[in-house]
Design a protein around this motif. Structure first.
Motif, short mmCIF file in Angstrom:
data_model
loop_
_atom_site.label_atom_id
_atom_site.label_comp_id
_atom_site.label_asym_id
_atom_site.label_seq_id
_atom_site.Cartn_x
_atom_site.Cartn_y
_atom_site.Cartn_z
N LYS A 79 -15.95 -20.58 -9.27
CA LYS A 79 -14.59 -20.16 -9.59
C LYS A 79 -14.36 -18.67 -9.35
N ASN A 90 -8.95 -10.76 -4.18
CA ASN A 90 -7.94 -10.84 -5.23
C ASN A 90 -8.02 -9.68 -6.21
N ASN A 98 -4.99 -18.62 -14.31
CA ASN A 98 -4.16 -19.03 -13.18
C ASN A 98 -4.88 -19.96 -12.20
N ILE A 99 -6.20 -19.96 -12.22
CA ILE A 99 -6.93 -20.88 -11.34
C ILE A 99 -7.51 -22.06 -12.13
N THR A 100 -7.17 -22.14 -13.40
CA THR A 100 -7.66 -23.22 -14.27
C THR A 100 -6.54 -24.21 -14.51
N ASP A 101 -6.83 -25.50 -14.39
CA ASP A 101 -5.83 -26.52 -14.67
C ASP A 101 -5.34 -26.39 -16.11
N LYS A 159 -6.42 -25.24 -0.66
CA LYS A 159 -6.12 -25.59 -2.05
C LYS A 159 -7.22 -25.18 -3.03
N LYS A 160 -8.30 -24.61 -2.51
CA LYS A 160 -9.40 -24.18 -3.36
C LYS A 160 -8.98 -23.03 -4.25
N LYS A 161 -9.16 -23.20 -5.56
CA LYS A 161 -8.81 -22.15 -6.52
C LYS A 161 -10.06 -21.33 -6.82
#
Length: 374
Positions: A208, A281, A72-75, A251-253
Motif C-alpha cells: 500500500k 505522491n 484515501n487509498i483504503t476502502d 486502478k491500483k491504490k
C-alpha cells in the motif's frame, strides 16, 4: 537531542485529495456497534476515535497528512479497522499500553545492502563483514509463516529494516504472498535494483505504501550521502515503475513517497519537493538519528522510555526477534522466532527491557544508553 519516533517527519507533503472535513463527515457516518467483525474492546476504541476526531476531546489522535492519504487509498468499509490499528500505533506507545499484538511488525527480507549511506550502520564494517554472521536474506518459508501468523492480528507491516529488501532473491514471491492480507503494507527501498519484474510484483501485491529512500535533488549530493548510489539510475527506475503502473495497474491504490534523512545543511526540502513531486505522491524528510556505531557512543543521560518498545517488533532475516533496529547487532535480542507473535511480544525478556525503561534504568542497557529515540 531526542528523536521522537512517532513524529519523525520534519516535512511531509501529500496530494491531499480530500479535505479533513470530508474525511470527518465519512467517519461520523461509520457505525460498527452491531458488527460481528469487531469485539467489544475494538468497538470502544472506535467510539473513542470518533469522539477525539469529531469533538476534539483531547489531542492524542489527529488526522495527519499521512493518515489522510492512507485513508484515501483504503476502502471505506475498512476505515474502522484501519483507524483502530492506526490509533493503537499512535496512542498506545505514549500511554505505555501493551496490547496482545504489536501495533506494527517489521520483517527484514535482507540485512545486506548495496549502498553505504553515510548516516547508516551499514558503514560499520564489523556489521557488514560476512564472517561475523549479520549478513543474510530471509528464506521464503520463514517469511510465509510470519505472514500467516500476523494475518488478522497485525494490520501494519513493513518489509524493511537493516538492509535493502530487493536484494533478497525471493523478494517477488514474498510480496505476492502478502496480497489481500493487510490493510497497511509498506516497503522501503533505495530503488536502485527496481526492474520491470519487481515493478509488476509490487503492483500486483498487497503493498500500500512504497517508499523510495533518497535525500537529495542532484547527483553530486545524492552520491555523497548514498555512497555507491547513482541518482540517474534511481530516477530511471522510478519512472519505469510509474509507466508500468499507468499502463497496467491504473486502478491500483498505492502511495509512493520519496523520503530522505535530514543529515546536513546542504539539503533543502524545497528543492527536494520541487525535484521529486512530479514522480511521487509524497515527499518527506525525517530526522537524522545518529545510530551508526551506536555501541561505541557515549551515554547520553536520556532516561525517558523508548516508545518503540510498545509500538513495533522486528524480525530479522535469520529469525531473531529484536525490540528495535538501532540495536542492529541484536544485543537485546528477545528470542528466536517460534511462530507465536503474541507470546513473544508479551514475553518476560521483552517486559524486562520495558520495565528498565519505565523505572529510569534505561542507562543500564546498551545500546539504549546511547540512543536518542523516545
Amino acid at each position: 537531542m531526542v528523536y521522537k519516533k512517532k513524529n519523525s517527519f520534519i516535512n511531509l507533503t501529500g496530494e491531499k485529495n480530500a479535505s479533513v472535513k470530508l474525511i470527518l463527515n465519512k467517519i461520523e457516518k461509520l457505525d460498527i456497534s452491531n458488527s460481528k467483525q469487531f469485539n467489544d474492546k475494538q468497538k470502544k476504541i472506535f467510539l473513542k476515535i470518533k469522539d477525539e476526531l469529531l469533538f476534539k476531546t483531547n489531542n492524542e489522535f489527529n488526522l495527519t497528512n499521512n493518515i489522510i492519504d492512507e485513508l484515501n487509498i483504503t476502502d471505506l468499509d475498512d476505515w474502522p479497522n484501519y483507524l483502530i490499528h492506526r490509533y493503537r500505533y499512535e496512542v498506545y506507545p505514549d500511554k505505555k499500553i501493551l496490547d496482545e499484538y504489536p501495533p506494527y511488525l517489521q520483517i527484514e527480507p535482507s540485512s545486506i545492502c548495496n549502498y553505504r549511506c553515510v548516516f547508516c550502520f551499514e558503514t560499520d564494517k564489523s556489521f557488514t563483514t560476512k564472517k561475523n554472521g549479520y549478513m543474510g536474506t530471509m528464506k521464503i518459508d520463514l517469511f510465509k509463516d510470519i505472514i500467516d501468523k500476523a494475518k488478522g492480528n497485525i494490520e501494519f507491516i513493513s518489509l524493511a529494516s537493516r538492509g535493502e529488501p530487493l536484494v533478497n532473491p525471493e523478494f517477488e514471491e514474498m510480496i505476492k504472498y502478502t496480497d489481500g492480507k493487510f490493510l497497511n503494507l509498506k516497503i522501503n527501498t533505495n530503488a536502485s535494483l527496481l526492474n520491470e519484474s519487481k515493478c509488476h510484483a509490487i503492483l500486483s501485491s498487497g503493498v500500500k505504501t512504497l517508499v523510495f529512500s533518497a535525500d537529495a535533488a542532484d547527483e553530486k549530493l545524492y552520491s555523497k550521502l548514498r555512497v555507491n548510489g547513482k541518482l540517474k539510475i534511481v530516477l530511471k527506475n522510478i519512472e519505469l515503475f510509474n509507466s508500468i503502473k499507468e499502463k497496467d495497474y491504473k486502478k491500483k491504490k498505492i502511495i509512493t513517497r520519496v523520503s530522505g534523512v535530514k543529515y546536513s545543511d546542504e539539503q533543502n526540502f524545497q528543492e527536494m519537493e520541487k525535484f521529486w513531486k512530479s514522480l511521487v505522491n509524497q515527499v518527506a524528510f525525517v530526522e537524522y538519528n545518529p545510530w551508526e556505531n551506536i555501541y561505541i557512543q557515549k551515554p547520553n543521560n536520556i532516561n525517558t522510555s523508548c516508545s518503540d518498545l510498545w509500538r513495533r517488533m522486528f524480525i530479522w532475516w535469520d529469525g531473531k526477534v529484536n525490540p528495535c533496529d538501532t540495536d542492529y547487532k541484536s544485543t537485546l535480542q528477545i528470542k528466536q522466532y517460534n511462530g507465536d507473535l503474541s507470546e513473544t511480544w508479551l514475553s518476560e525478556n521483552y517486559q524486562l527491557i520495558r520495565n528498565k525503561h519505565l523505572n529510569d534504568k534505561r542507562q543500564s542497557l546498551k545500546p539504549c544508553r546511547s540512543c536518542n529515540v523516545i
